[in-house]
Scaffold this motif. Structure first.
Motif, PDB file in Angstrom:
ATOM      1  N   SER B 281       0.868  -1.175   0.000  1.00 38.85           N
ATOM      2  CA  SER B 281       0.000   0.000   0.000  1.00 38.85           C
ATOM      3  C   SER B 281       0.899   1.217   0.000  1.00 38.85           C
ATOM      4  O   SER B 281       1.967   1.215   0.625  1.00 38.85           O
ATOM      5  CB  SER B 281      -0.888   0.038   1.243  1.00 38.85           C
ATOM      6  N   VAL B 282       0.480   2.248  -0.685  1.00 36.23           N
ATOM      7  CA  VAL B 282       1.291   3.464  -0.779  1.00 36.23           C
ATOM      8  C   VAL B 282       0.439   4.664  -0.388  1.00 36.23           C
ATOM      9  O   VAL B 282      -0.672   4.831  -0.899  1.00 36.23           O
ATOM     10  CB  VAL B 282       1.838   3.649  -2.209  1.00 36.23           C
ATOM     11  N   ILE B 283       0.957   5.454   0.518  1.00 35.01           N
ATOM     12  CA  ILE B 283       0.308   6.732   0.836  1.00 35.01           C
ATOM     13  C   ILE B 283       1.342   7.811   0.545  1.00 35.01           C
ATOM     14  O   ILE B 283       2.377   7.907   1.224  1.00 35.01           O
ATOM     15  CB  ILE B 283      -0.165   6.773   2.299  1.00 35.01           C
ATOM     16  N   VAL B 284       1.090   8.583  -0.490  1.00 32.24           N
ATOM     17  CA  VAL B 284       2.087   9.539  -0.985  1.00 32.24           C
ATOM     18  C   VAL B 284       1.502  10.949  -0.974  1.00 32.24           C
ATOM     19  O   VAL B 284       0.294  11.140  -1.140  1.00 32.24           O
ATOM     20  CB  VAL B 284       2.556   9.140  -2.406  1.00 32.24           C
ATOM     21  N   ALA B 285       2.386  11.920  -0.728  1.00 34.88           N
ATOM     22  CA  ALA B 285       2.019  13.341  -0.780  1.00 34.88           C
ATOM     23  C   ALA B 285       3.286  14.092  -1.180  1.00 34.88           C
ATOM     24  O   ALA B 285       4.382  13.505  -1.188  1.00 34.88           O
ATOM     25  CB  ALA B 285       1.496  13.801   0.569  1.00 34.88           C
ATOM     26  N   PRO B 286       3.161  15.369  -1.529  1.00 33.15           N
ATOM     27  CA  PRO B 286       4.353  16.078  -2.003  1.00 33.15           C
ATOM     28  C   PRO B 286       5.534  16.009  -1.037  1.00 33.15           C
ATOM     29  O   PRO B 286       6.680  15.920  -1.468  1.00 33.15           O
ATOM     30  CB  PRO B 286       3.847  17.512  -2.189  1.00 33.15           C
ATOM     31  N   THR B 287       5.284  16.049   0.272  1.00 33.59           N
ATOM     32  CA  THR B 287       6.394  15.957   1.228  1.00 33.59           C
ATOM     33  C   THR B 287       6.170  14.788   2.174  1.00 33.59           C
ATOM     34  O   THR B 287       5.032  14.312   2.337  1.00 33.59           O
ATOM     35  CB  THR B 287       6.493  17.242   2.088  1.00 33.59           C
ATOM     36  N   ASP B 288       7.247  14.344   2.820  1.00 37.12           N
ATOM     37  CA  ASP B 288       7.128  13.264   3.805  1.00 37.12           C
ATOM     38  C   ASP B 288       6.146  13.626   4.910  1.00 37.12           C
ATOM     39  O   ASP B 288       5.339  12.797   5.340  1.00 37.12           O
ATOM     40  CB  ASP B 288       8.505  12.961   4.421  1.00 37.12           C
ATOM     41  N   PRO B 400     -10.297   4.130  -3.007  1.00 36.99           N
ATOM     42  CA  PRO B 400     -10.570   4.120  -4.451  1.00 36.99           C
ATOM     43  C   PRO B 400     -10.763   5.526  -5.037  1.00 36.99           C
ATOM     44  O   PRO B 400     -11.315   6.408  -4.383  1.00 36.99           O
ATOM     45  CB  PRO B 400     -11.867   3.304  -4.548  1.00 36.99           C
ATOM     46  N   LEU B 401     -10.267   5.697  -6.229  1.00 35.91           N
ATOM     47  CA  LEU B 401     -10.316   6.957  -6.984  1.00 35.91           C
ATOM     48  C   LEU B 401      -9.453   8.039  -6.347  1.00 35.91           C
ATOM     49  O   LEU B 401      -9.496   9.200  -6.754  1.00 35.91           O
ATOM     50  CB  LEU B 401     -11.756   7.458  -7.163  1.00 35.91           C
ATOM     51  N   ARG B 402      -8.639   7.666  -5.346  1.00 34.52           N
ATOM     52  CA  ARG B 402      -7.756   8.627  -4.732  1.00 34.52           C
ATOM     53  C   ARG B 402      -6.342   8.046  -4.627  1.00 34.52           C
ATOM     54  O   ARG B 402      -5.374   8.659  -5.042  1.00 34.52           O
ATOM     55  CB  ARG B 402      -8.304   8.991  -3.343  1.00 34.52           C
ATOM     56  N   THR B 403      -6.238   6.826  -4.085  1.00 41.17           N
ATOM     57  CA  THR B 403      -4.931   6.181  -3.904  1.00 41.17           C
ATOM     58  C   THR B 403      -4.202   6.019  -5.236  1.00 41.17           C
ATOM     59  O   THR B 403      -3.025   6.405  -5.366  1.00 41.17           O
ATOM     60  CB  THR B 403      -5.132   4.786  -3.285  1.00 41.17           C
ATOM     61  N   ASP B 406      -3.256   9.358  -7.013  1.00 39.90           N
ATOM     62  CA  ASP B 406      -2.118   9.960  -6.321  1.00 39.90           C
ATOM     63  C   ASP B 406      -0.820   9.275  -6.721  1.00 39.90           C
ATOM     64  O   ASP B 406       0.193   9.920  -7.005  1.00 39.90           O
ATOM     65  CB  ASP B 406      -2.283   9.835  -4.795  1.00 39.90           C
ATOM     66  N   PHE B 407      -0.845   7.946  -6.738  1.00 39.50           N
ATOM     67  CA  PHE B 407       0.352   7.189  -7.083  1.00 39.50           C
ATOM     68  C   PHE B 407       0.797   7.506  -8.512  1.00 39.50           C
ATOM     69  O   PHE B 407       1.982   7.736  -8.780  1.00 39.50           O
ATOM     70  CB  PHE B 407       0.095   5.683  -6.926  1.00 39.50           C
ATOM     71  N   VAL B 408      -0.174   7.527  -9.410  1.00 41.33           N
ATOM     72  CA  VAL B 408       0.170   7.760 -10.823  1.00 41.33           C
ATOM     73  C   VAL B 408       0.676   9.191 -11.034  1.00 41.33           C
ATOM     74  O   VAL B 408       1.617   9.429 -11.790  1.00 41.33           O
ATOM     75  CB  VAL B 408      -1.055   7.452 -11.728  1.00 41.33           C
TER      76      VAL B 408
END
Lengths: 454, 454
Positions: B281-288, B400-403, B406-408
């Motif tokens: 699972s990946v939770i990503v945002a511009p900064t850590d 769904p429709l967010r994770t 964001d990853f892409v």
């Protein structure tokens, strides 16, 4: 003015009713493998305000003629044949109101998995799914799908009766309308006490748990039935919301229609609650003369041997071993009486030989063939509707990507002008299109509604 | 630089791995019933140059915890659950290269009907179908799909072995490549002598006739496997072109990878011919920092009871009847050893209690959870790839429709810059994406290729 219900009639393969016609240089049936083919077909039918695309299917290979499958392969009789269910979501995404009727034999399905597939499709299409309930007489199906022998006709219907009870329990009884609560505070997505386990242990099927799917717009798909045997008619009277009949003999067709309406009334339903569609083929052109030329250009490709081999499978009678010119007596074979009756009993004054059967069939592109200008075709459709007391037609797509566009372009405006075809869909689900009644759910007087939880 | 294979990982329902997360106000999992949801998901994955959308599925209800299905309904654990196969053609029409992997248990299928469905999808998608072969340990499936008892683990694999032989005969052996001739002059669509009847009469399956479908681009779908039991690994070594593993313990994961590569070599195949994907699972945002905040915002919704109830079903162990704080000894249950091993044996120096299992699981949105900026996520994916000797990942779609968007949007460009994700698809079929080899058909050294007719 009574509305005429229109449905397109196809298989997910090459040779359906007009065997041999694949050889016509413009025939594009071979493109059945592509999504573009299906999307284009669906858009055409929706432009013509058809109720549905009605998909035939066969669970096995037509291998009765000559005792092998050679003719079926050579002449592309129901072969190659893909599964008709899998192009539906692509067609649904390209349309908004067209329904999709699927022929599925109960005999070879697990009711739990089957019900889940239909519910999924009903969700994805927003309530546009129908099911043509058959039991399948094709011997080849039994040989490939887990039975040692073909299940006899009456037992197939006994299985189908129980199968229907199981799927009604899944579709109508398992989840109450308000089972999905999505209550974030209480952490309850589905209220467990509003979902009911089936505990079904019958003679043929055992399904103990609750359904896995939440209720779809129609819950039970719109129900079609196509068998004209005695068992089939009784089954239709109880279950069907629409019946599909193929009979080239109009008085015979009318007799079956009357019987079904009578049986429906005896089953406690409005005899008009069952919409009856007859199979026809239409060859239309701007003038009668052009239409006749077009018909001649197409019909010369129809194959007599292929037609015989197809009939051999439908009737499960090997015509290759019979004298083609000896009149057929009344032949009692397992479950295919009705097919034979079309030729031997509907017109009591004449007997038929196998050659005459094949020749009659090979002069048709499927069902009753209507040839002419838009006005001529509309006249004949109206006359047929009245004479046989029909509600509509399944129009055979004998020249894919050509037959149905021609019909929609030329005949539909004529029928609309006569007030016979609606100019806009009135409901949003297939059930609403078929029944003409508001609301996507089974009528309260329908047998399946008895499985609802209070 | 080794390419990283990316796949999206979903079910056709609400609660998959991160139980409870449906309560997040932005969670749109409830939209799984609509075509728009699936089309949007597929377009996102294709924009990110994913190999496939990989669909999990469950054949029954998660009703082990507490001995009933209440928790499964309440917490939406694999419920409601539609059939994952039916949205594929709509997604395929909206994309051109993305593959679609379907989890289907052999135990509850008729091989003939199943093979026909897969071939149909392979035609309609132009060779973009994969099959994740499982045997299903869910007891509920047996109770609804025709068995009196759950089929024991080893027998399920014996059935699966025979099932594979039957479907290879249908997909690889029944129709020669040049069977469809469409010879209008000779009136031959299919050359009968180039189509072969199966005459298969085995212990579990009987399929006598030829296949009904003409060969699709891949013939046999790209083959995935996900079981990590001993039988499962041996099965993978023979059949799988890609293996999907879920293990939060990296050394344990590596051990399984090594075993599979060794078994693959022993089976006479290139040990690198099997691509191994781990669930993350990946939770990503511009900064850590933002990513950690986003993770905290999401993970607070994960339900401990729901996670326990889900694990109870996966392991077929009723945790509600066990002391949550008593370390689990090695527990031999039918077929779910491997799930337990993740916690009890992979890290031999510690024992686990049920509560620790659930807490560990509930700190994950599914598989190994990676949280951070695009660079951090890319670093950790690369490190994980090397440490466990992986070929790629199945990325859990927990929001769904967010994770996945964001990853892409954030991670894929970073990975592309590092040469880890391709900028364009190189082949046109799923097999080509997965194997990296040209050509849509099974490798000549694959077991299934042995069923080809000369």
């Amino acid at each position: 003015m009574k509305r005429i219900h229109l449905n397109g009639f196809k298989i997910a393969g090459v040779g359906h009713t007009a065997i041999g016609l694949w050889r016509h240089p413009d025939n594009q049936a071979w493109r059945y493998k592509t999504l573009e083919y299906w999307i284009e077909t669906a858009k055409t039918l929706e432009a013509g305000k058809f109720d549905s695309l009605f998909m035939a299917d066969f669970s096995g290979i037509a291998d009765v003629y000559g005792g092998n499958a050679d003719a079926a392969f050579r002449e592309a009789i129901h072969l190659p044949l893909n599964d008709p269910m899998l192009a539906i979501s692509a067609m649904a995404a390209a349309t908004s109101h067209l329904g999709f009727g699927l022929t599925v034999a109960t005999t070879y399905e697990q009711p739990y998995s089957f019900a889940r597939r239909m519910t999924t499709l009903d969700h994805l299409t927003n309530g546009r799914i129908g099911w043509n309930i058959v039991t399948s007489a094709v011997g080849s199906a039994a040989r490939n799908l887990g039975y040692d022998h073909q299940v006899p006709h009456d037992e197939r219907y006994a299985m189908a009766d129980e199968f229907m009870d199981v799927v009604y329990k899944l579709w109508e009884g398992s989840w109450q309308d308000d089972a999905v609560v999505m209550d974030r505070e209480r952490n309850v997505f589905i209220e467990p006490r509003k979902v009911h386990a089936l505990q079904h242990e019958g003679k043929y099927y055992r399904v103990l748990d609750a359904f896995m799917c939440e209720p779809s717009p129609q819950r039970t798909p719109a129900l079609f039935q196509a068998g004209a045997s005695d068992k089939g008619k009784a089954f239709a009277a109880r279950h069907a919301e629409a019946v599909f009949l193929v009979n080239p003999n109009v008085p015979g067709l009318r007799r079956t229609v009357d019987e079904i309406r009578q049986l429906t009334a005896q089953a406690g339903r409005d005899p008009r609650a069952v919409k009856i569609m007859a199979g026809i083929s239409v060859i239309v052109a701007p003038t009668d003369k052009e239409a006749q030329e077009k018909a001649a250009d197409q019909m010369r490709f129809i194959s007599l041997t292929g037609t015989l081999a197809r009939q051999a499978s439908l009737m499960q009678l090997d015509f290759s071993k019979m004298d083609l010119d000896r009149p057929l007596e009344y032949i009692e074979t397992d479950g295919i009486r009705s097919a034979m009756e079309r030729f031997t009993r509907n017109d009591p004054e004449r007997t038929w030989t196998p050659r005459q059967v094949a020749e009659t069939m090979s002069r048709s592109a499927g069902g009753i063939t209507i040839i002419g200008s838009p006005a001529t075709v509309a006249d004949q459709m109206e006359e047929l509707l009245e004479r046989a007391d029909l509600d509509g037609f399944n129009i055979n797509d004998h020249m894919p990507l050509r037959t149905l566009p021609d019909f929609v372009e030329l005949v539909v405006p004529e029928l609309q002008q006569r007030g016979r075809v609606w100019r806009a869909y009135e409901g949003s689900t297939l059930r609403e299109s078929i029944t003409g009644q508001p609301g996507p759910r089974l009528d309260a007087r329908h047998y399946g509604a008895g499985f609802r939880k209070p």
